[in-house]
Design a protein around this motif. Structure first.
Motif, mmCIF file in Angstrom:
data_model
loop_
_atom_site.group_PDB
_atom_site.id
_atom_site.type_symbol
_atom_site.label_atom_id
_atom_site.label_comp_id
_atom_site.label_asym_id
_atom_site.label_seq_id
_atom_site.Cartn_x
_atom_site.Cartn_y
_atom_site.Cartn_z
ATOM 1 N N LEU A 9 45.763 60.841 125.565
ATOM 2 C CA LEU A 9 47.162 60.680 125.158
ATOM 3 C C LEU A 9 47.569 61.745 124.148
ATOM 4 O O LEU A 9 48.693 62.257 124.186
ATOM 5 C CB LEU A 9 47.381 59.287 124.577
ATOM 6 C CG LEU A 9 47.288 58.133 125.574
ATOM 7 C CD1 LEU A 9 47.282 56.799 124.842
ATOM 8 C CD2 LEU A 9 48.436 58.185 126.580
ATOM 9 N N LEU A 10 46.679 62.087 123.232
ATOM 10 C CA LEU A 10 46.971 63.140 122.266
ATOM 11 C C LEU A 10 47.180 64.479 122.968
ATOM 12 O O LEU A 10 48.056 65.264 122.580
ATOM 13 C CB LEU A 10 45.831 63.264 121.248
ATOM 14 C CG LEU A 10 45.815 62.275 120.090
ATOM 15 C CD1 LEU A 10 44.504 62.412 119.319
ATOM 16 C CD2 LEU A 10 47.001 62.489 119.161
ATOM 17 N N GLY A 11 46.377 64.741 124.003
ATOM 18 C CA GLY A 11 46.553 65.970 124.759
ATOM 19 C C GLY A 11 47.916 66.021 125.426
ATOM 20 O O GLY A 11 48.594 67.058 125.418
ATOM 21 N N GLY A 12 48.344 64.888 125.998
ATOM 22 C CA GLY A 12 49.668 64.832 126.616
ATOM 23 C C GLY A 12 50.780 65.029 125.612
ATOM 24 O O GLY A 12 51.778 65.708 125.891
ATOM 25 N N LEU A 13 50.607 64.451 124.425
ATOM 26 C CA LEU A 13 51.614 64.616 123.377
ATOM 27 C C LEU A 13 51.679 66.067 122.917
ATOM 28 O O LEU A 13 52.780 66.620 122.725
ATOM 29 C CB LEU A 13 51.288 63.706 122.192
ATOM 30 C CG LEU A 13 52.198 63.831 120.963
ATOM 31 C CD1 LEU A 13 53.650 63.559 121.325
ATOM 32 C CD2 LEU A 13 51.727 62.892 119.849
ATOM 33 N N ARG A 14 50.527 66.701 122.769
ATOM 34 C CA ARG A 14 50.516 68.098 122.328
ATOM 35 C C ARG A 14 51.199 68.999 123.349
ATOM 36 O O ARG A 14 51.959 69.908 122.989
ATOM 37 C CB ARG A 14 49.070 68.552 122.094
ATOM 38 C CG ARG A 14 48.942 70.017 121.684
ATOM 39 C CD ARG A 14 49.725 70.335 120.432
ATOM 40 N NE ARG A 14 49.630 71.746 120.077
ATOM 41 C CZ ARG A 14 50.409 72.361 119.215
ATOM 42 N NH1 ARG A 14 51.372 71.692 118.600
ATOM 43 N NH2 ARG A 14 50.236 73.635 118.940
ATOM 44 N N ASP A 15 50.969 68.752 124.638
ATOM 45 C CA ASP A 15 51.634 69.551 125.671
ATOM 46 C C ASP A 15 53.153 69.442 125.560
ATOM 47 O O ASP A 15 53.878 70.440 125.660
ATOM 48 C CB ASP A 15 51.184 69.100 127.055
ATOM 49 C CG ASP A 15 49.756 69.536 127.380
ATOM 50 O OD1 ASP A 15 49.269 70.482 126.731
ATOM 51 O OD2 ASP A 15 49.140 68.919 128.263
ATOM 52 N N LEU A 16 53.649 68.242 125.351
ATOM 53 C CA LEU A 16 55.093 68.042 125.223
ATOM 54 C C LEU A 16 55.628 68.694 123.945
ATOM 55 O O LEU A 16 56.692 69.305 123.941
ATOM 56 C CB LEU A 16 55.424 66.552 125.246
ATOM 57 C CG LEU A 16 55.316 65.877 126.615
ATOM 58 C CD1 LEU A 16 55.251 64.360 126.469
ATOM 59 C CD2 LEU A 16 56.500 66.277 127.501
ATOM 60 N N ASP A 17 54.884 68.534 122.844
ATOM 61 C CA ASP A 17 55.322 69.121 121.574
ATOM 62 C C ASP A 17 55.383 70.647 121.655
ATOM 63 O O ASP A 17 56.324 71.269 121.141
ATOM 64 C CB ASP A 17 54.376 68.702 120.443
ATOM 65 C CG ASP A 17 54.619 67.277 119.964
ATOM 66 O OD1 ASP A 17 55.715 66.741 120.235
ATOM 67 O OD2 ASP A 17 53.719 66.706 119.325
ATOM 68 N N VAL A 18 54.375 71.255 122.280
ATOM 69 C CA VAL A 18 54.370 72.726 122.423
ATOM 70 C C VAL A 18 55.566 73.164 123.251
ATOM 71 O O VAL A 18 56.260 74.139 122.921
ATOM 72 C CB VAL A 18 53.053 73.204 123.050
ATOM 73 C CG1 VAL A 18 53.153 74.676 123.456
ATOM 74 C CG2 VAL A 18 51.905 73.029 122.069
ATOM 75 N N ALA A 19 55.824 72.456 124.336
ATOM 76 C CA ALA A 19 56.967 72.808 125.171
ATOM 77 C C ALA A 19 58.277 72.694 124.385
ATOM 78 O O ALA A 19 59.136 73.583 124.455
ATOM 79 C CB ALA A 19 57.010 71.904 126.408
#
Length: 509
Positions: free
Chosen positions: A306-316
């Motif tokens: 879930l943290l990985g998914g959140l980081r992907d969205l935050d970077v975008a």
């Protein structure tokens, strides 16, 4: 474990656990139903504290704290003055110096501090005491149970719910403190494990005093980045491995704790960096770790995903899409609303993902896994855990250099065919591992190792930029945003992909 028996007068051995509950008001009832506490009568108290320090924060600099505590009300009102020192560690399990004495009223008493040898050394002429002033306060409701066993073990389990306040600023307190009153530390750890099986917890290294100072400065939820240690050239294997792993794990847990209260995207990023650093160091140290089994990390996998998914969205949201907006809208102003609608969809998805991460932190399996690692790291600090294999000095430096040479060779092999996506991904992972370990072990490596560090950073950044655009395109497709934008992102990513990476610097460490 700090000791095999109760630490004795002037010392406090405790485990501190944050409680990321959705409903703090129900925690006392949940705890009271646990088998370990069910037969213990709870004691309820109102606790108010004022913390003191000098204008230059000299106590804080020494990792010490001085507080004046009011406990109870009416005829049961009592004032206590407490001076604490730190063990210098960075784990939720801590052994601190503690000297607590009753005082007549709401004022510090200088003579009461003379029973504490550290204070005598710190302030021999009374100048520091004269400079003390209130810094911040805490107020909370405490529900405490005393668990007693037939072997004489006694442990206080204290649930604190309230607030830290400094001027107009405030922050919630919702935590559990387990303090060993009598018996062996192993019993303290066993009870913590039992609780963590049923109640969601997060190991909490920062004391109320440390958090109060941070609140006062406005830095309470500031993302925690890497803090490489000052390792001496004659350091032992134990003196290197345990502090390095402990610092990395502390970066992970500190950012997880702040993530529960703050929306700063950097918190998720630094939490993931802390975990990757920790995992990279575990791989590096694997051959020399004591035989005792490492705790399972299986309970953390859902949270990490879930943290990985959140980081992907935050970077975008914060990096990739803002940088590409101009290229998409250029010469066609009518495209701007489409891009804005897409950004709103990404922002909403990030918001929902952040809440999903917080719900995951409220799962007992997460806290149980984090606690197990915390207690394992404490075991690594014990000399008896290492025995004869605890080498030091030149032998440690030689071992570190050999391991870094081997890791660098693996990285060079991945870079030889860097035009393929799979090879680029492996090269990026190895670049991270090389970077994290050189950063952490820099004092034990020659200066020329910095060349590898610089190039690893560059390779990581080059591959990462291409990967971020590609990931933004995949997310845009998943969120069903404008098809034209999806094709634009795919095309942009394809244009970045395929460029060969720079060859690695030659030469050994």
């Amino acid at each position: 474990m700090p000791s095999t028996s109760y630490p004795g007068p002037g010392a406090e051995l405790e485990i501190k656990l944050a409680l990321p509950a959705a409903n703090p008001a129900g925690l006392a009832r949940q705890l009271a139903r646990l088998p370990a506490l069910a037969r213990c009568k709870p004691v309820h108290q109102r606790v108010d504290n004022i913390y003191y320090d000098t204008p230059g924060q000299e106590l804080r600099a020494q990792r010490m704290a001085l507080r004046l505590r009011r406990v109870g009300e009416g005829g049961a009102l009592q004032w206590l003055q407490t001076f604490k020192t730190s063990d210098g560690g960075d784990l939720a399990l801590s052994l601190r110096g503690e000297w607590e004495v009753p005082v007549p009223g709401p004022a510090l008493v200088q003579t009461a501090l003379q029973a504490a040898p550290p204070w005598q050394k710190l302030d021999p002429n009374g100048a520091m005491f004269a400079a003390l002033q209130p810094c911040f306060g805490t107020a909370f409701e405490r529900t405490a149970w005393t668990v007693r066993r037939r072997d004489g073990t006694a442990i206080e389990v204290a649930l604190d719910i309230g607030q830290i306040t400094s001027g107009q600023r405030s922050a919630p307190i919702c935590e559990l403190e387990l303090e060993l009153l009598a018996g062996a530390p192993a019993a303290l750890c066993d009870l913590a494990r039992q609780i963590a099986q049923h109640i969601a917890v997060l190991p909490l290294a920062a004391s109320k005093a440390q958090r109060g100072h941070a609140l006062r400065e406005g830095t309470l939820y500031t993302p925690r980045s890497a803090r490489p240690l000052l390792l001496g050239r004659e350091v032992s294997l134990r003196g290197m491995v345990q502090p390095v792993l402990g610092e990395m794990f502390a970066q992970f847990t500190a950012n997880l704790h702040a993530l529960g209260q703050c929306d700063d995207p950097e918190l998720a990023h630094q939490a993931r960096v802390g975990w990757r650093r920790f995992r990279s160091a575990l791989r590096l140290f694997r051959a020399v770790l004591p035989v005792q089994a490492q705790p399972s990390r299986q309970g953390l996998q859902p949270l990490l995903s879930l943290l990985g998914g959140l980081r992907d969205l935050d970077v975008a949201c914060t990096q990739t899409l803002p940088a590409l907006q101009g290229a998409f809208v250029a010469g066609a102003a009518a495209r701007a609303p489409r891009w804005q609608a897409m950004e709103q969809a990404f922002a909403q998805a990030a918001l929902l993902q952040r809440e999903t991460v917080r719900r995951a932190l409220r799962e007992p399996t997460v806290g149980a896994a984090l606690l197990a690692i915390t207690l394992w790291l404490d075991e690594l600090a014990r000399p008896e855990a290492w025995g004869a294999q605890d080498i030091s000095g030149k032998a440690v430096r030689h071992w570190v250099r050999q391991r870094m040479v081997r890791l660098h060779a693996q990285w060079k092999k991945a870079l030889r065919d860097s035009t393929h996506a799979e090879s680029q991904h492996r090269a990026r992972i190895l670049a991270k591992r090389l970077r994290y370990n050189i950063d952490a072990l820099r004092p034990l490596l020659p200066a020329r190792a910095q060349r590898w560090l610089q190039q690893a950073r560059q390779v990581q950044a080059d591959i990462g930029a291409s990967r971020d655009v590609l990931q933004a395109g995949l997310l845009a497709q998943r969120l069903a945003v404008d098809g034209g934008i999806v094709e634009f992102l795919r095309g942009y990513a394809a244009g970045q992909a395929g460029a060969p990476l720079a060859p690695p610097v030659q030469g050994g460490v």
